[in-house]
Design an enzyme around this catalytic site. Structure first.
Site, PDB file in Angstrom:
ATOM      1  N   LYS A 139      -8.772  -1.567  -1.078  1.00 25.92           N
ATOM      2  CA  LYS A 139      -7.577  -0.919  -1.563  1.00 25.92           C
ATOM      3  C   LYS A 139      -6.317  -1.533  -0.946  1.00 25.92           C
ATOM      4  CE  LYS A 139      -9.929   3.578  -1.598  1.00 25.92           C
ATOM      5  NZ  LYS A 139      -9.904   4.905  -0.978  1.00 25.92           N
ATOM      6  N   GLY A 140      -6.489  -2.134   0.214  1.00 26.26           N
ATOM      7  CA  GLY A 140      -5.361  -2.532   1.047  1.00 26.26           C
ATOM      8  C   GLY A 140      -4.290  -3.379   0.390  1.00 26.26           C
TER       9      GLY A 140
ATOM     10  N   ASP B  44      -8.892 -10.714   8.916  1.00 28.27           N
ATOM     11  CA  ASP B  44      -9.308 -10.481  10.300  1.00 28.27           C
ATOM     12  C   ASP B  44     -10.444 -11.466  10.611  1.00 28.27           C
ATOM     13  OD1 ASP B  44     -11.056  -8.883  12.339  1.00 28.27           O
ATOM     14  OD2 ASP B  44      -9.156  -7.824  12.367  1.00 28.27           O
TER      15      ASP B  44
ATOM     16  N   LYS C 278      -4.649 -12.480  11.021  1.00 27.41           N
ATOM     17  CA  LYS C 278      -5.021 -12.322  12.440  1.00 27.41           C
ATOM     18  C   LYS C 278      -5.936 -13.491  12.771  1.00 27.41           C
ATOM     19  CE  LYS C 278      -5.560  -7.326  12.772  1.00 27.41           C
ATOM     20  NZ  LYS C 278      -6.545  -6.260  12.989  1.00 27.41           N
TER      21      LYS C 278
ATOM     22  N   PHE D 256      -4.421  -3.442  15.843  1.00 28.31           N
ATOM     23  CA  PHE D 256      -4.750  -2.681  14.646  1.00 28.31           C
ATOM     24  C   PHE D 256      -3.459  -2.194  13.998  1.00 28.31           C
ATOM     25  CE2 PHE D 256      -6.196   0.643  11.874  1.00 28.31           C
ATOM     26  CZ  PHE D 256      -7.287   0.011  11.278  1.00 28.31           C
ATOM     27  N   LEU D 257      -3.271  -2.566  12.738  1.00 25.11           N
ATOM     28  CA  LEU D 257      -2.025  -2.285  12.036  1.00 25.11           C
ATOM     29  C   LEU D 257      -2.246  -1.296  10.905  1.00 25.11           C
ATOM     30  CD1 LEU D 257      -0.807  -6.008  11.806  1.00 25.11           C
ATOM     31  CD2 LEU D 257      -0.244  -4.323  13.563  1.00 25.11           C
TER      32      LEU D 257
ATOM     33  N   ARG E 188      -1.528   4.551   4.379  1.00 27.59           N
ATOM     34  CA  ARG E 188      -1.300   3.453   3.426  1.00 27.59           C
ATOM     35  C   ARG E 188       0.098   3.528   2.819  1.00 27.59           C
ATOM     36  NH1 ARG E 188      -6.238   0.910   2.327  1.00 27.59           N
ATOM     37  NH2 ARG E 188      -8.069   2.258   2.263  1.00 27.59           N
TER      38      ARG E 188
END
Ligand code: IMP
Ligand code: MG
Length: 180
Positions: free
Chosen positions: A46-47, A106, A134, A155-156, A168
């Site tokens: 979804k990001g 990541d 990252k 962690f963002l 979100r």
């Protein structure tokens, strides 16, 4: 509802900074594809949905969009090892220019998996664009073609990125002070 407790989170990238990063990302893509090119952007749910919405409005080419959704199994704040497809794209990618759109990379496992999968469907070209990278966390060999900004190992949340499905909707990006 107060999603951001400033003891837990600190501002990381403002809305204005994110927009400048997106401008940089779009510029790189606009340098590679002309106004007559047709690109299919594949956003990773979804990001990436907010990045996708903002990015396409900065591109000059003829764009179409699709979304794909993966599931990974593992610890909540970490990226997992096993990846599967929860929602696939619904078009044929053969003979098309494809750009996969991510909000953050990541370990690189998700994109490695998607890259190999899309590659096997024989697109004309296949590239990867990410708002954030990252890079120090990479566990597999994966080099995105277009990177907005390299970020540290933190962690963002916000701008599409979640902490257990929350945050979100935050218009800017925050870093978790300490994960535990
Ligand atoms: P990878 O497979 O380890 O590269 O993980 C990629 C996915 O993990 C990203 O697309 C995000 O959905 C999620 N992710 C990685 N880092 C963060 C973060 O700092 N905050 C929120 N989600 C993250
Ligand atoms: Mg993602």
């Amino acid at each position: 509802m107060n999603l951001i407790d400033d003891k837990q989170f600190r501002p990381y990238l403002s809305t204005e900074q994110i927009d400048a990063v997106l401008d940089r990302l779009a510029l790189q893509i606009n340098q590679d594809y002309g106004v007559n090119d047709k690109i299919l952007l594949v956003g990773v749910l979804k990001g990436a949905f907010i990045v996708m919405a903002d990015l396409i409005r900065k591109l000059h080419s003829d764009v179409e969009i699709e979304f794909i959704r993966t599931a990974s199994f593992g610890k909540s704040l970490d990226s997992a090892g096993t990846i599967s497809i929860l929602k696939d794209i619904s078009v044929d990618v053969r003979n098309r220019h494809i750009v996969i759109v991510e909000e953050i990379i990541d370990s690189g496992r998700t994109l490695k998996f998607l890259y190999e999968r899309l590659k096997s469907a024989k697109p004309l070209s296949l590239k990867i664009a990410t708002l954030m990278d990252k890079k120090s966390k990479r566990l597999v060999d994966l080099n995105p073609d277009y990177v907005g900004i390299e970020v540290e190992d933190e962690f963002l949340v916000g701008f599409g990125l979640d902490l257990e499905e929350k945050c979100r909707n935050l218009p800017s990006i925050y870093a978790l002070r300490y994960p535990n």
